[in-house]
Design a protein around this motif. Sequence first.
Motif, PDB file in Angstrom:
ATOM      1  N   VAL A 101       0.747  -1.123   0.085  1.00  0.00           N
ATOM      2  CA  VAL A 101      -0.099  -0.031   0.007  1.00  0.00           C
ATOM      3  C   VAL A 101       1.056   1.220   0.083  1.00  0.00           C
ATOM      4  O   VAL A 101       2.156   1.327   0.565  1.00  0.00           O
ATOM      5  CB  VAL A 101      -0.930  -0.056   1.274  1.00  0.00           C
ATOM      6  CG1 VAL A 101      -1.686   1.276   1.255  1.00  0.00           C
ATOM      7  CG2 VAL A 101      -1.725  -1.236   1.206  1.00  0.00           C
ATOM      8  N   SER A 102       0.427   2.159  -0.786  1.00  0.00           N
ATOM      9  CA  SER A 102       1.550   3.338  -0.851  1.00  0.00           C
ATOM     10  C   SER A 102       1.556   4.105   0.608  1.00  0.00           C
ATOM     11  O   SER A 102       0.478   4.141   1.398  1.00  0.00           O
ATOM     12  CB  SER A 102       0.508   4.397  -1.660  1.00  0.00           C
ATOM     13  OG  SER A 102       0.422   3.954  -3.038  1.00  0.00           O
ATOM     14  N   ALA A 103       2.618   4.720   0.706  1.00  0.00           N
ATOM     15  CA  ALA A 103       2.853   5.409   1.966  1.00  0.00           C
ATOM     16  C   ALA A 103       2.025   6.416   2.424  1.00  0.00           C
ATOM     17  O   ALA A 103       2.104   6.658   3.630  1.00  0.00           O
ATOM     18  CB  ALA A 103       4.321   5.761   1.823  1.00  0.00           C
ATOM     19  N   ASP A 104       1.531   7.094   1.439  1.00  0.00           N
ATOM     20  CA  ASP A 104       0.650   8.210   1.959  1.00  0.00           C
ATOM     21  C   ASP A 104      -0.889   7.898   2.281  1.00  0.00           C
ATOM     22  O   ASP A 104      -1.533   8.735   1.915  1.00  0.00           O
ATOM     23  CB  ASP A 104       0.645   9.318   0.596  1.00  0.00           C
ATOM     24  CG  ASP A 104       0.276   8.948  -0.645  1.00  0.00           C
ATOM     25  OD1 ASP A 104       0.148   7.693  -0.884  1.00  0.00           O
ATOM     26  OD2 ASP A 104       0.332   9.884  -1.671  1.00  0.00           O
ATOM     27  N   ALA A 105      -1.448   6.626   2.132  1.00  0.00           N
ATOM     28  CA  ALA A 105      -2.469   5.893   1.973  1.00  0.00           C
ATOM     29  C   ALA A 105      -2.935   5.206   3.376  1.00  0.00           C
ATOM     30  O   ALA A 105      -2.203   4.661   3.967  1.00  0.00           O
ATOM     31  CB  ALA A 105      -2.795   5.272   0.743  1.00  0.00           C
ATOM     32  N   VAL A 106      -4.197   5.340   3.559  1.00  0.00           N
ATOM     33  CA  VAL A 106      -4.804   4.696   4.516  1.00  0.00           C
ATOM     34  C   VAL A 106      -5.393   3.384   3.978  1.00  0.00           C
ATOM     35  O   VAL A 106      -6.226   3.777   2.897  1.00  0.00           O
ATOM     36  CB  VAL A 106      -5.764   5.347   5.465  1.00  0.00           C
ATOM     37  CG1 VAL A 106      -6.815   4.370   6.101  1.00  0.00           C
ATOM     38  CG2 VAL A 106      -5.179   6.302   6.407  1.00  0.00           C
ATOM     39  N   LEU A 107      -5.628   2.123   4.373  1.00  0.00           N
ATOM     40  CA  LEU A 107      -6.200   1.050   3.925  1.00  0.00           C
ATOM     41  C   LEU A 107      -7.417   0.746   4.266  1.00  0.00           C
ATOM     42  O   LEU A 107      -7.846   0.651   5.352  1.00  0.00           O
ATOM     43  CB  LEU A 107      -5.277  -0.183   4.280  1.00  0.00           C
ATOM     44  CG  LEU A 107      -5.744  -1.406   3.461  1.00  0.00           C
ATOM     45  CD1 LEU A 107      -5.426  -1.441   1.904  1.00  0.00           C
ATOM     46  CD2 LEU A 107      -4.777  -2.687   3.893  1.00  0.00           C
ATOM     47  N   LEU A 108      -8.485   0.972   3.165  1.00  0.00           N
ATOM     48  CA  LEU A 108      -9.714   0.440   3.530  1.00  0.00           C
ATOM     49  C   LEU A 108      -9.951  -1.168   3.484  1.00  0.00           C
ATOM     50  O   LEU A 108      -9.642  -1.675   2.370  1.00  0.00           O
ATOM     51  CB  LEU A 108     -10.899   1.162   2.535  1.00  0.00           C
ATOM     52  CG  LEU A 108     -12.206   0.522   2.508  1.00  0.00           C
ATOM     53  CD1 LEU A 108     -13.009   1.349   3.824  1.00  0.00           C
ATOM     54  CD2 LEU A 108     -13.233   1.070   1.387  1.00  0.00           C
ATOM     55  N   THR A 109     -10.164  -1.463   4.693  1.00  0.00           N
ATOM     56  CA  THR A 109     -10.015  -3.182   4.807  1.00  0.00           C
ATOM     57  C   THR A 109     -11.327  -3.687   4.557  1.00  0.00           C
ATOM     58  O   THR A 109     -11.471  -4.671   3.622  1.00  0.00           O
ATOM     59  CB  THR A 109      -9.479  -3.538   6.226  1.00  0.00           C
ATOM     60  OG1 THR A 109     -10.481  -3.073   7.102  1.00  0.00           O
ATOM     61  CG2 THR A 109      -8.236  -2.942   6.546  1.00  0.00           C
ATOM     62  N   SER A 110     -12.249  -3.522   5.140  1.00  0.00           N
ATOM     63  CA  SER A 110     -13.523  -4.411   5.157  1.00  0.00           C
ATOM     64  C   SER A 110     -14.805  -3.580   5.328  1.00  0.00           C
ATOM     65  O   SER A 110     -14.615  -2.340   5.936  1.00  0.00           O
ATOM     66  CB  SER A 110     -13.555  -5.309   5.999  1.00  0.00           C
ATOM     67  OG  SER A 110     -13.556  -4.997   7.241  1.00  0.00           O
ATOM     68  N   MET A 111     -15.822  -3.769   4.764  1.00  0.00           N
ATOM     69  CA  MET A 111     -17.227  -3.155   5.001  1.00  0.00           C
ATOM     70  C   MET A 111     -18.390  -4.071   4.910  1.00  0.00           C
ATOM     71  O   MET A 111     -18.160  -5.139   4.189  1.00  0.00           O
ATOM     72  CB  MET A 111     -17.336  -1.879   4.104  1.00  0.00           C
ATOM     73  CG  MET A 111     -17.345  -2.047   2.496  1.00  0.00           C
ATOM     74  SD  MET A 111     -17.366  -0.433   1.775  1.00  0.00           S
ATOM     75  CE  MET A 111     -18.714   0.213   2.491  1.00  0.00           C
ATOM     76  N   GLY A 112     -19.341  -4.006   5.201  1.00  0.00           N
ATOM     77  CA  GLY A 112     -20.662  -4.618   4.990  1.00  0.00           C
ATOM     78  C   GLY A 112     -22.005  -3.870   5.450  1.00  0.00           C
ATOM     79  O   GLY A 112     -22.004  -2.821   6.216  1.00  0.00           O
ATOM     80  N   VAL A 113     -22.905  -4.306   4.904  1.00  0.00           N
ATOM     81  CA  VAL A 113     -24.456  -3.776   5.012  1.00  0.00           C
ATOM     82  C   VAL A 113     -25.163  -4.786   5.175  1.00  0.00           C
ATOM     83  O   VAL A 113     -25.294  -5.672   4.674  1.00  0.00           O
ATOM     84  CB  VAL A 113     -24.783  -2.808   3.792  1.00  0.00           C
ATOM     85  CG1 VAL A 113     -26.334  -2.428   3.949  1.00  0.00           C
ATOM     86  CG2 VAL A 113     -23.870  -1.635   3.598  1.00  0.00           C
ATOM     87  N   GLU A 114     -26.048  -4.591   6.320  1.00  0.00           N
ATOM     88  CA  GLU A 114     -26.947  -5.467   6.523  1.00  0.00           C
ATOM     89  C   GLU A 114     -27.842  -5.771   5.645  1.00  0.00           C
ATOM     90  O   GLU A 114     -28.514  -4.649   5.082  1.00  0.00           O
ATOM     91  CB  GLU A 114     -27.661  -5.538   8.165  1.00  0.00           C
ATOM     92  CG  GLU A 114     -26.557  -5.502   9.298  1.00  0.00           C
ATOM     93  CD  GLU A 114     -26.229  -6.993   9.400  1.00  0.00           C
ATOM     94  OE1 GLU A 114     -26.759  -7.917   9.981  1.00  0.00           O
ATOM     95  OE2 GLU A 114     -24.991  -7.346   8.821  1.00  0.00           O
ATOM     96  N   PRO A 115     -28.693  -7.006   5.319  1.00  0.00           N
ATOM     97  CA  PRO A 115     -29.757  -7.054   4.566  1.00  0.00           C
ATOM     98  C   PRO A 115     -30.983  -6.119   4.966  1.00  0.00           C
ATOM     99  O   PRO A 115     -31.155  -6.047   5.749  1.00  0.00           O
ATOM    100  CB  PRO A 115     -30.262  -8.551   4.635  1.00  0.00           C
ATOM    101  CG  PRO A 115     -28.990  -9.451   5.263  1.00  0.00           C
ATOM    102  CD  PRO A 115     -28.271  -8.092   6.106  1.00  0.00           C
ATOM    103  N   GLY A 116     -31.801  -5.606   3.879  1.00  0.00           N
ATOM    104  CA  GLY A 116     -33.046  -5.184   3.854  1.00  0.00           C
ATOM    105  C   GLY A 116     -32.688  -3.665   4.166  1.00  0.00           C
ATOM    106  O   GLY A 116     -33.413  -2.716   4.369  1.00  0.00           O
TER     107      GLY A 116
END
Length: 250
Positions: A101-116
Motif C-alpha cells: 500500500v502506498s506510504a501516503d494512503a490509509v487502507l480500507l479493509t472491510s465493509m458490510g451492509v446488513e440485508p434489507g
Amino acid sequence: MSARIVPLGLEGFEQLPKHARRCVFWEVDPQTIPADEHLSDPEFEKEAWLSMVMLEWGSCGHIAVPHGEAADGEAPPCTGYALYAPPYAVPRAQRFPTGPVSADAVLLTSMGVEPGQPEGLAEDLIVAVVTAAKRRGVRALEAFGRTAAATEIDPAGLTDADADAVLALGDCAFGHCMIGAEFLIGVGFTVVSPHPYFPRLRLELDRELGWKAEVEAALERLLDSARLEQPVGAAMAGATAGDRGTVRGE
C-alpha cells in the motif's frame, strides 16, 4: 436515509454484526497460526486489534445505526460498517502480490451492509470514511479489491503468492471478507496495481467524489428549477390578466 453514520468507538464494538466482530481476515497474519491450530477467540483478537489501532492512531471505522435507541434503552445494532487503518497495522496487507500500500494512503479493509437496508448505504459509508480521512490530512484511500472472476477460482489453482495472500483463517475467507472491486470502482477508486483476482485500488482525497457531487448537484438544480417555475408562471399569469394596462399607461 433511515440511519445515521457515526465514528466507531471501542464502546461500539458490540454493535457490530457477529461476523464483523469475529472476522480477523485482515487483522491476523495467517502464517503466524500453525496449520494444526486455530484461533480460540477471534472476537477477542478483533477487539484487541481495534483497541490497539484506536489507541495509537485514532478511530478506524464508521458504523450506520438507526435513529434513536432500542426499546430496552441499549444501543441499537449497526446496519452497516466500514473499517480502515494505516497499512502498517494490517498484517494481511503485507501478503498481497499487488502491494505494498502506498506510504501516503490509509487502507480500507472491510465493509458490510446488513440485508434489507436502503439503497446507497454502502456509498454513504464511503463518504463518511472519506470525510473523516480528509479532516485528518490523509491523501488517499487504498483497498485490495476482489474481482468477479475471483469468485469462480479454485483456491488450489492459485499461485503461491496469491494463496498466501488469501489463506482462509477460521470462517474468514476472501469471498466475503474482501470488498468487491466493481463496487470500489463505482465509488471513484481506480486500479493502481492490476491483478485478475485481487487488484489494488486507490481513491485520491484531494478531489471530491465525482459521482456524489454530480448527483447532489443534479438534485439541487432540479429543486431550484421547481422553485423558480411556480413564481414565474404566477407572475406571467398576473401580467396577462391585469398588468398590461399599467404597462401601456407607462
